[in-house]
Design a protein around this motif. Structure first.
Motif, PDB file in Angstrom:
ATOM      1  N   GLN A  28       0.625  11.474   6.604  1.00  0.00           N
ATOM      2  CA  GLN A  28      -0.572  11.467   5.770  1.00  0.00           C
ATOM      3  C   GLN A  28      -0.503  10.301   4.788  1.00  0.00           C
ATOM      4  OE1 GLN A  28      -1.523  15.243   3.926  1.00  0.00           O
ATOM      5  NE2 GLN A  28      -0.445  16.363   5.530  1.00  0.00           N
ATOM      6  N   PRO A  29      -1.387   9.313   4.936  1.00  0.00           N
ATOM      7  CA  PRO A  29      -1.407   8.196   3.988  1.00  0.00           C
ATOM      8  C   PRO A  29      -1.644   8.705   2.568  1.00  0.00           C
ATOM      9  CG  PRO A  29      -2.754   7.719   5.916  1.00  0.00           C
ATOM     10  CD  PRO A  29      -2.391   9.171   5.999  1.00  0.00           C
ATOM     11  N   GLY A  30      -1.030   8.054   1.627  1.00  0.00           N
ATOM     12  CA  GLY A  30      -1.209   8.447   0.238  1.00  0.00           C
ATOM     13  C   GLY A  30      -0.060   9.260  -0.311  1.00  0.00           C
ATOM     14  N   LEU A  31       0.752   9.841   0.571  1.00  0.00           N
ATOM     15  CA  LEU A  31       1.929  10.569   0.107  1.00  0.00           C
ATOM     16  C   LEU A  31       3.014   9.578  -0.304  1.00  0.00           C
ATOM     17  CD1 LEU A  31       2.270  13.418   2.773  1.00  0.00           C
ATOM     18  CD2 LEU A  31       1.422  13.622   0.431  1.00  0.00           C
ATOM     19  N   GLN A  42       6.213  10.371   3.658  1.00  0.00           N
ATOM     20  CA  GLN A  42       5.589   9.819   4.857  1.00  0.00           C
ATOM     21  C   GLN A  42       6.622   9.617   5.963  1.00  0.00           C
ATOM     22  OE1 GLN A  42       2.595   6.724   4.671  1.00  0.00           O
ATOM     23  NE2 GLN A  42       2.465   6.913   2.445  1.00  0.00           N
ATOM     24  N   VAL A 102       5.669   0.185   2.597  1.00  0.00           N
ATOM     25  CA  VAL A 102       5.141   1.074   1.558  1.00  0.00           C
ATOM     26  C   VAL A 102       6.248   1.459   0.587  1.00  0.00           C
ATOM     27  CG1 VAL A 102       4.220   3.389   1.129  1.00  0.00           C
ATOM     28  CG2 VAL A 102       3.234   1.974   2.931  1.00  0.00           C
ATOM     29  N   GLU A 105       6.415   0.817  -3.471  1.00  0.00           N
ATOM     30  CA  GLU A 105       6.625   1.892  -4.447  1.00  0.00           C
ATOM     31  C   GLU A 105       7.793   1.581  -5.369  1.00  0.00           C
ATOM     32  OE1 GLU A 105       6.987   5.780  -2.867  1.00  0.00           O
ATOM     33  OE2 GLU A 105       4.904   5.874  -2.195  1.00  0.00           O
TER      34      GLU A 105
END
Length: 214
Positions: free
Chosen positions: A81-84, A89, A143, A147
């Protein structure tokens, strides 16, 4: 009046039955040992019908590889799920991978053992699937770098290498997990996550391991 004839099964449904039987046979017996007679019998159709639909044993095996490869890559992508957070992820992707390979052991055997050991054109089909998985994992690592407030282009070659290593480890671990009684998909995913994320975490925090000077 005569008895009403049963409707003919749609071609797509019949073809999937043949592929189901073929994946099971190829996965359990191997490409060379599997026979078209055996596949036709398992699918509940005549051998000429298998040839009519799928042309040859080679074409049938190629169709099996493509179907199983598409199912695996779709499962992995759908699991993330993108955004986690990046670790969630990666965990979701690994768990989806190991869940799929555990639930489809014959399909995984076709991809991991059979297709790779019988040369072209089969190996190229698996290589294409692997490239897609590596590209997806590469993005997950990028990603993670973002972060951690690191430059995502810091080590393009290094990130690509990490993705290759992670996919390779997942492939080997899936084969081991499927052959080892009592190892669940969740346990396999956790094993690789612990192995990979500890190292990735240090790398993203600018604490890479440095080899000794020779």
């Amino acid at each position: 009046m005569g008895a009403v004839k049963n409707k003919r099964m749609p071609r797509a449904v019949r073809e999937q039955q043949m592929l189901d039987a073929a994946v099971r046979t190829f996965g359990q017996r191997g490409y060379r040992s599997a026979s078209m007679d055996e596949i036709a019998d398992l699918a509940g159709v005549s051998k000429p019908l298998v040839y009519l639909y799928l042309n040859s044993k080679e074409d049938l095996f190629t169709a099996c590889i493509r179907r199983e490869a598409a199912a695996l890559t779709t499962a992995v992508r759908a699991g993330v799920q993108p955004g986690l957070p990046a670790d969630r992820q990666l965990w979701a992707g690994l768990r989806a991978f190991f869940t799929h390979t555990a639930e489809n052991p014959d399909g995984w055997a076709v991809l991991h053992r059979q297709a790779r050991t019988h040369g072209e054109p089969f190996a190229a089909e698996v290589a294409a699937m692997r490239e897609e998985l590596v590209a997806f994992v590469t993005q997950l690592i990028v990603v993670a770098a973002r972060e951690a407030h690191r430059d995502p282009s810091l080590a393009e070659r290094e990130v690509a290498g990490l993705a290759e290593a992670l996919v390779g480890a997942a492939e080997s671990l899936a084969a081991w997990a499927n052959a080892t009684p009592g190892v669940s998909a969740k346990q396999a995913a956790a094993t690789l996550m612990n192995f990979a994320w500890a190292g990735l975490g240090d790398l993203m925090e600018n604490r890479p391991w440095t080899p000794p000077q020779d």
